[in-house]
Motif scaffolding. Structure first.
Motif, mmCIF file in Angstrom:
data_model
loop_
_atom_site.group_PDB
_atom_site.id
_atom_site.type_symbol
_atom_site.label_atom_id
_atom_site.label_comp_id
_atom_site.label_asym_id
_atom_site.label_seq_id
_atom_site.Cartn_x
_atom_site.Cartn_y
_atom_site.Cartn_z
ATOM 1 N N PHE A 53 0.841 -1.211 0.000
ATOM 2 C CA PHE A 53 0.000 0.000 0.000
ATOM 3 C C PHE A 53 0.873 1.256 0.000
ATOM 4 C CE2 PHE A 53 -1.765 3.094 3.197
ATOM 5 C CZ PHE A 53 -2.637 3.745 2.337
ATOM 6 N N HIS A 67 6.554 6.569 7.141
ATOM 7 C CA HIS A 67 5.889 6.388 8.440
ATOM 8 C C HIS A 67 5.256 4.998 8.537
ATOM 9 C CE1 HIS A 67 2.706 6.774 11.415
ATOM 10 N NE2 HIS A 67 1.781 6.688 10.472
ATOM 11 N N ILE A 68 4.476 4.638 7.516
ATOM 12 C CA ILE A 68 3.775 3.346 7.555
ATOM 13 C C ILE A 68 4.788 2.195 7.523
ATOM 14 C CG2 ILE A 68 2.128 1.849 6.342
ATOM 15 C CD1 ILE A 68 0.790 4.479 5.342
ATOM 16 N N VAL A 72 5.088 -0.240 10.779
ATOM 17 C CA VAL A 72 4.611 -1.622 10.642
ATOM 18 C C VAL A 72 5.778 -2.614 10.775
ATOM 19 C CG1 VAL A 72 3.448 -3.249 9.115
ATOM 20 C CG2 VAL A 72 2.559 -0.955 9.365
ATOM 21 N N TYR A 75 6.779 -2.377 14.726
ATOM 22 C CA TYR A 75 5.870 -2.990 15.703
ATOM 23 C C TYR A 75 5.404 -4.388 15.276
ATOM 24 C CZ TYR A 75 5.132 1.368 18.377
ATOM 25 O OH TYR A 75 5.292 2.470 19.171
ATOM 26 N N SER A 120 7.176 7.002 13.839
ATOM 27 C CA SER A 120 6.152 7.817 14.497
ATOM 28 C C SER A 120 6.545 9.296 14.434
ATOM 29 C CB SER A 120 5.995 7.404 15.959
ATOM 30 O OG SER A 120 5.579 6.066 16.022
ATOM 31 N N VAL A 129 -1.202 19.955 14.988
ATOM 32 C CA VAL A 129 -1.938 19.578 16.208
ATOM 33 C C VAL A 129 -1.709 18.078 16.412
ATOM 34 C CG1 VAL A 129 -4.208 19.462 17.299
ATOM 35 C CG2 VAL A 129 -3.691 21.302 15.682
ATOM 36 N N ASP A 132 -4.816 14.150 18.137
ATOM 37 C CA ASP A 132 -6.214 14.583 18.031
ATOM 38 C C ASP A 132 -7.116 13.476 17.473
ATOM 39 O OD1 ASP A 132 -4.691 14.738 15.735
ATOM 40 O OD2 ASP A 132 -5.864 16.350 14.841
ATOM 41 N N THR A 133 -6.544 12.376 17.009
ATOM 42 C CA THR A 133 -7.366 11.281 16.481
ATOM 43 C C THR A 133 -7.110 10.028 17.326
ATOM 44 O OG1 THR A 133 -5.620 10.502 15.015
ATOM 45 C CG2 THR A 133 -7.129 12.117 14.079
ATOM 46 N N SER A 186 -0.201 -0.703 19.670
ATOM 47 C CA SER A 186 0.233 -0.524 18.272
ATOM 48 C C SER A 186 -0.709 -1.268 17.314
ATOM 49 C CB SER A 186 1.677 -0.984 18.090
ATOM 50 O OG SER A 186 1.732 -2.379 17.964
ATOM 51 N N LEU A 190 -2.768 0.428 14.390
ATOM 52 C CA LEU A 190 -2.700 -0.018 12.991
ATOM 53 C C LEU A 190 -4.108 -0.203 12.416
ATOM 54 C CD1 LEU A 190 -1.085 -0.953 10.529
ATOM 55 C CD2 LEU A 190 -0.969 -3.223 11.522
ATOM 56 N N PHE A 194 -5.707 1.495 9.156
ATOM 57 C CA PHE A 194 -6.404 0.864 8.032
ATOM 58 C C PHE A 194 -7.759 1.529 7.770
ATOM 59 C CE2 PHE A 194 -4.069 -3.432 8.769
ATOM 60 C CZ PHE A 194 -3.050 -3.045 7.899
ATOM 61 N N LYS A 196 -8.084 4.815 7.666
ATOM 62 C CA LYS A 196 -7.803 6.148 7.116
ATOM 63 C C LYS A 196 -8.369 6.247 5.690
ATOM 64 C CE LYS A 196 -5.277 7.891 10.435
ATOM 65 N NZ LYS A 196 -5.922 8.912 11.238
HETATM 66 C C1 HEM Z 1 1.534 0.374 13.861
HETATM 67 C C2 HEM Z 1 1.384 1.194 12.880
HETATM 68 C C3 HEM Z 1 1.306 2.700 13.034
HETATM 69 C C4 HEM Z 1 1.764 3.530 14.025
HETATM 70 C C5 HEM Z 1 2.479 3.154 15.300
HETATM 71 C C6 HEM Z 1 1.426 4.893 13.668
HETATM 72 C C7 HEM Z 1 1.748 6.025 14.389
HETATM 73 C C8 HEM Z 1 1.379 7.322 14.073
HETATM 74 C C9 HEM Z 1 1.779 8.532 14.755
HETATM 75 C C10 HEM Z 1 2.717 8.594 15.957
HETATM 76 C C11 HEM Z 1 1.189 9.583 14.152
HETATM 77 C C12 HEM Z 1 1.340 11.078 14.516
HETATM 78 C C13 HEM Z 1 0.352 11.443 15.604
HETATM 79 C C14 HEM Z 1 0.329 12.909 15.929
HETATM 80 O O1 HEM Z 1 1.365 13.590 15.881
HETATM 81 O O2 HEM Z 1 -0.753 13.393 16.294
HETATM 82 C C15 HEM Z 1 0.401 9.062 13.055
HETATM 83 C C16 HEM Z 1 -0.372 9.804 12.215
HETATM 84 C C17 HEM Z 1 -0.956 9.331 11.036
HETATM 85 N N1 HEM Z 1 -0.861 8.042 10.542
HETATM 86 FE FE1 HEM Z 1 -0.050 6.453 11.478
HETATM 87 N N2 HEM Z 1 0.771 4.846 12.451
HETATM 88 C C18 HEM Z 1 0.687 3.539 12.022
HETATM 89 C C19 HEM Z 1 0.139 3.057 10.862
HETATM 90 C C20 HEM Z 1 -0.507 3.852 9.911
HETATM 91 C C21 HEM Z 1 -1.145 3.329 8.733
HETATM 92 C C22 HEM Z 1 -1.236 1.860 8.300
HETATM 93 C C23 HEM Z 1 -1.663 4.391 8.076
HETATM 94 C C24 HEM Z 1 -2.414 4.218 6.795
HETATM 95 C C25 HEM Z 1 -2.998 5.074 6.145
HETATM 96 C C26 HEM Z 1 -1.334 5.595 8.838
HETATM 97 C C27 HEM Z 1 -1.664 6.882 8.518
HETATM 98 C C28 HEM Z 1 -1.535 7.987 9.335
HETATM 99 C C29 HEM Z 1 -2.102 9.315 9.051
HETATM 100 C C30 HEM Z 1 -2.918 9.685 7.820
HETATM 101 C C31 HEM Z 1 -1.749 10.143 10.120
HETATM 102 C C32 HEM Z 1 -2.134 11.623 10.328
HETATM 103 C C33 HEM Z 1 -3.529 11.734 10.961
HETATM 104 C C34 HEM Z 1 -3.624 11.232 12.423
HETATM 105 O O3 HEM Z 1 -2.823 11.619 13.254
HETATM 106 O O4 HEM Z 1 -4.521 10.431 12.689
HETATM 107 N N3 HEM Z 1 -0.633 5.213 9.959
HETATM 108 N N4 HEM Z 1 0.543 7.686 13.034
#
Ligand code: HEM
Length: 240
Positions: A53, A67-68, A72, A75, A120, A129, A132-133, A186, A190, A194, A196
């Motif tokens: 993906f 990031h993804i 992935v 963790y 992360s 910000v 927030d989610t 974690s 995840l 999925f 998003k």
């Molecule tokens: C174990 C897997 C994952 C971890 C630990 C993780 C961790 C994080 C972290 C630390 C942030 C930033 C939070 C912030 O500063 O507020 C974030 C944001 C984000 N992540 Fe992940 N992520 C993971 C998997 C994914 C996957 C699979 C997607 C697929 C689309 C994704 C999409 C996003 C998006 C769009 C944001 C920005 C919006 C939000 O904060 O919700 N992440 N994630």
């Protein structure tokens, strides 16, 4: 080297690894072996699809890809394997001595935690910000417990040597607890990942549901052994 200087747990565990207990339930062993195989297959499928993906989806921010992939791999692949190394039913570590299982565990744990923490922070840099989610909030829980787990992983590794400063069981029990919480958080994170919009555009709803189920199933299989150890160690230390 005399055995007095070695953590008694290492001796006990290596002995049980060398001389299989004949009373062990054969059917239960087969069941545990199948569960272990299933966990590996589901980890492979989940990590593979997440990487596919990230490579094929056209993200606005390039860091999201990284990031993804890092989170992935960190963790769900390395940390999951790190926990599994200490399971008596884990396929690729059954022939290892307990001392070597511990080495494999901390090497994988350090590598996995580093990738997850870097992954992360890469995404955090894209946001103004934070937390927030629900995805972000669970990622924060995972991040905090991963850091705590790394720190008291060291005190668990040297539990025998540090027994006069910190009781060995306390280090080990808290390490198991922190690690299990980090890994479970974690997994929830995840699943929210999925959910998003980007993943929804890329995958069909049934595929999304299947991968969320995969994450749930392998996470439960992986955390069963640490939970049993946690309960066992806690009861034993309370009885003393
Ligand atoms: C174990 C897997 C994952 C971890 C630990 C993780 C961790 C994080 C972290 C630390 C942030 C930033 C939070 C912030 O500063 O507020 C974030 C944001 C984000 N992540 Fe992940 N992520 C993971 C998997 C994914 C996957 C699979 C997607 C697929 C689309 C994704 C999409 C996003 C998006 C769009 C944001 C920005 C919006 C939000 O904060 O919700 N992440 N994630």
């Amino acid at each position: 080297m005399t055995t007095e200087k070695i953590d008694p747990e290492i001796i006990n565990n290596s002995e049980t690894a060398l001389v299989p207990n004949k009373k062990d339930n054969y059917k239960l062993k087969i069941f545990n072996g199948c569960m272990n195989l299933m966990a590996h297959v589901l980890i492979g499928a989940t990590v593979g699809v997440s990487i596919l993906f990230s490579f094929t989806y056209d993200f606005d921010y390039y860091g999201t890809k990284v990031h993804i992939i890092l989170c992935v791999l960190g963790y769900q692949l390395l940390m999951a394997e790190a926990i599994l190394t200490l399971s008596p039913h884990n396929s690729w570590t059954t022939s290892l001595k307990y001392v070597h299982k511990r080495i494999a565990h901390w090497v994988l744990q350090i590598m996995g935690s580093t990738l997850a923490i870097v992954g992360s922070f890469i995404k955090m840099m894209d946001k103004t910000v934070h937390f927030d989610t629900l995805h972000a909030q669970f990622s924060l829980v995972a991040l905090l417990f991963t850091t705590a787990c790394l720190v008291n992983g060291l005190t668990s590794l040297y539990a025998y040597e540090l027994r006069k400063i910190i009781p060995g069981t306390l280090s080990k029990v808290t390490h198991i607890c922190f690690g299990t919480i980090a890994f479970s958080a974690s997994a929830v994170c995840l699943c929210y990942g999925f959910d998003k919009p980007s993943f929804n555009r890329w995958a069909t709803p049934p595929l999304k549901a299947v991968f969320m189920a995969f994450v749930g199933i392998f996470t439960v299989i992986i955390i069963v052994n640490p939970i049993i150890n946690f309960v066992d160690k806690s009861f034993r230390s309370l009885k003393r």
